[in-house]
Design a protein around this motif. Structure first.
Motif, short mmCIF file in Angstrom:
data_model
loop_
_atom_site.label_atom_id
_atom_site.label_comp_id
_atom_site.label_asym_id
_atom_site.label_seq_id
_atom_site.Cartn_x
_atom_site.Cartn_y
_atom_site.Cartn_z
N ARG A 64 17.92 -5.08 3.59
CA ARG A 64 19.29 -5.10 3.08
C ARG A 64 20.28 -5.03 4.23
O ARG A 64 19.95 -4.59 5.34
N VAL A 75 31.38 -7.92 0.82
CA VAL A 75 30.08 -8.14 0.18
C VAL A 75 30.04 -9.49 -0.52
O VAL A 75 29.05 -10.24 -0.41
N SER A 76 31.11 -9.85 -1.22
CA SER A 76 31.12 -11.12 -1.94
C SER A 76 31.00 -12.30 -0.98
O SER A 76 30.29 -13.28 -1.25
N LEU A 99 27.38 -12.42 0.46
CA LEU A 99 26.44 -12.97 -0.52
C LEU A 99 26.49 -14.50 -0.52
O LEU A 99 25.45 -15.16 -0.65
N THR A 152 24.61 -15.88 2.65
CA THR A 152 23.19 -15.61 2.81
C THR A 152 22.46 -16.06 1.55
O THR A 152 23.09 -16.48 0.57
N ASN A 170 19.31 -8.49 0.39
CA ASN A 170 20.22 -7.67 -0.41
C ASN A 170 21.47 -7.34 0.40
O ASN A 170 21.38 -6.98 1.58
N ILE A 171 22.61 -7.45 -0.25
CA ILE A 171 23.90 -7.18 0.40
C ILE A 171 24.59 -6.07 -0.39
O ILE A 171 24.58 -6.07 -1.63
N LEU A 200 29.73 -9.50 -9.08
CA LEU A 200 28.88 -9.87 -7.96
C LEU A 200 27.42 -10.04 -8.40
O LEU A 200 26.75 -11.00 -8.01
N GLU A 258 25.01 -13.30 -8.07
CA GLU A 258 23.80 -13.26 -7.24
C GLU A 258 22.83 -12.22 -7.80
O GLU A 258 22.69 -11.12 -7.25
N ARG A 299 20.44 -9.18 -5.91
CA ARG A 299 20.73 -9.06 -4.48
C ARG A 299 21.86 -8.08 -4.18
O ARG A 299 22.23 -7.92 -3.01
N VAL A 300 22.40 -7.43 -5.18
CA VAL A 300 23.62 -6.63 -4.99
C VAL A 300 23.32 -5.14 -5.01
O VAL A 300 22.72 -4.62 -5.95
#
Length: 337
Positions: free
Chosen positions: A40, A61-62, A65, A68, A72-73, A95, A99, A102-103
């Motif tokens: 992450r 973060v958005s 994402l 990538t 995980n972000i 988010l 995705e 992955r959040v």
């Protein structure tokens, strides 16, 4: 060893970089982390500072994402005392809908800045953080779409409801925070780069496992790798941790004595400022892996989130490369969901 490695990046403004360059460096590092097998990549929240560009993790973060594909972000973390839990849940539900899987939503209790920026963030409201547990519990209920009947806001939903909910983490540096995370049944990250007392880490680990034996216990640790131990030691230098201790009993970590004194002055309380040697794990990749292996076994740690507070861009990136799961040949576990 059966632990994973992640990265915490504070978007440092180093080597005369502009704000724009600092943020683009964060994007490039996230993409690099994905290639290197990190579990992450998290970004932090700091306000009214000219040394760090990361003030709004939910926005960053958005973007990360979108830049990538698999890693995980998340936030390390969103400072919940400033914000409505409902709006935080909405942000991260959007988010997670974009995705799925992955959040990460890491939540912090600290103000993330000096009293002046806290007042600006809470303009029109007053919140000293005393209702943090209530806010975190409500946020958890919103993420699970399970606000209880007895709650004043029963029936409300933080839409859109994602098919895969964001992973919730509590960030802290005390056994009390670990206990809260354990009781709520959520993942916990101990901020060892803020509190390097091994006895406190031991107490936090035991408190968490008492309440949540199968939960995810991680630590965020300051670490720097170089080809030789001598070079790593030279890069680390004589770094210090500065803390301001307020009369009310609160203690906060700041980047310098000047900032700590300014915090104390803006707080309106009597205060003291102390400096401590920064506990940065340094050496060759083999040296550091050996230490991580010991921590993993001794404190039942599932994941290490690496923080590298070195103000040299090339050497900092090289450290993440040297410590990567790919380079250390770690057998990665499935990322916690």
């Amino acid at each position: 060893m059966s632990y994973t490695l992640g990265i915490l990046d504070q978007s440092p403004i180093i080597e005369d970089a502009t704000n724009e360059q600092a943020l683009q460096n964060t994007v490039a590092l996230a993409q690099k982390a994905e290639q290197l097998g990190y579990s992450r990549f998290w970004v932090s929240e700091h306000h009214h500072t000219d040394t760090l560009a990361g003030t709004s993790p939910e926005v960053l973060v958005s973007y990360l994402l979108a830049k990538t594909k698999t890693i995980n972000i998340g936030s390390g973390g969103v400072m919940l005392q400033h914000y409505s839990p409902f709006k935080v849940a909405e942000n991260f539900h959007v988010l997670a809908s974009l995705e799925p899987g992955r959040v990460d939503l890491g939540i912090g209790k600290a103000p993330g800045g000096l009293p002046l920026s806290t007042k600006a963030l809470q303009y029109g409201t007053i919140n000293k953080g005393e209702d943090f547990e209530q806010r975190l519990t409500f946020l958890q209920h919103l993420l699970e779409d399970a606000v209880p009947v007895e709650h004043a806001l029963h029936g409300v939903q933080a839409t859109p409801i994602p098919k895969v909910k964001p992973s919730l983490f509590l960030l802290g540096a005390s056994p009390q925070s670990a206990t809260l995370a354990g009781k709520l049944g959520i993942s916990f990250v101990f901020a060892r780069f803020i509190n390097s007392d091994l006895e406190v880490l031991k107490e936090a680990s035991e408190a968490y496992r008492t309440h949540h034996p199968k939960g995810h216990f991680a630590i965020s640790i300051a670490a720097l790798a170089a080809p030789t131990k001598e070079e790593a030691q030279d890069l680390v230098g004589d770094q210090k941790i500065t803390k301001v201790h307020l009369a009310s009993g609160r203690s906060l970590t700041l980047n310098s004595v000047e900032l700590a004194e300014k915090f104390g002055q803006e707080s309106g309380e009597t205060f003291t400022v102390q400096q401590y040697d920064a506990d940065i794990l340094y050496g060759t990749p083999e040296d550091i892996k050996e230490k991580l292996d010991v921590y993993h076994t001794q404190y039942q740690i599932d994941e290490f989130i690496l923080h590298t507070p070195v103000l040299k861009a090339v050497e900092r990136e090289r450290s993440f490369e040297l410590l990567s799961p790919v380079n250390l040949h770690l057998q990665q576990k499935e990322t916690v969901r």
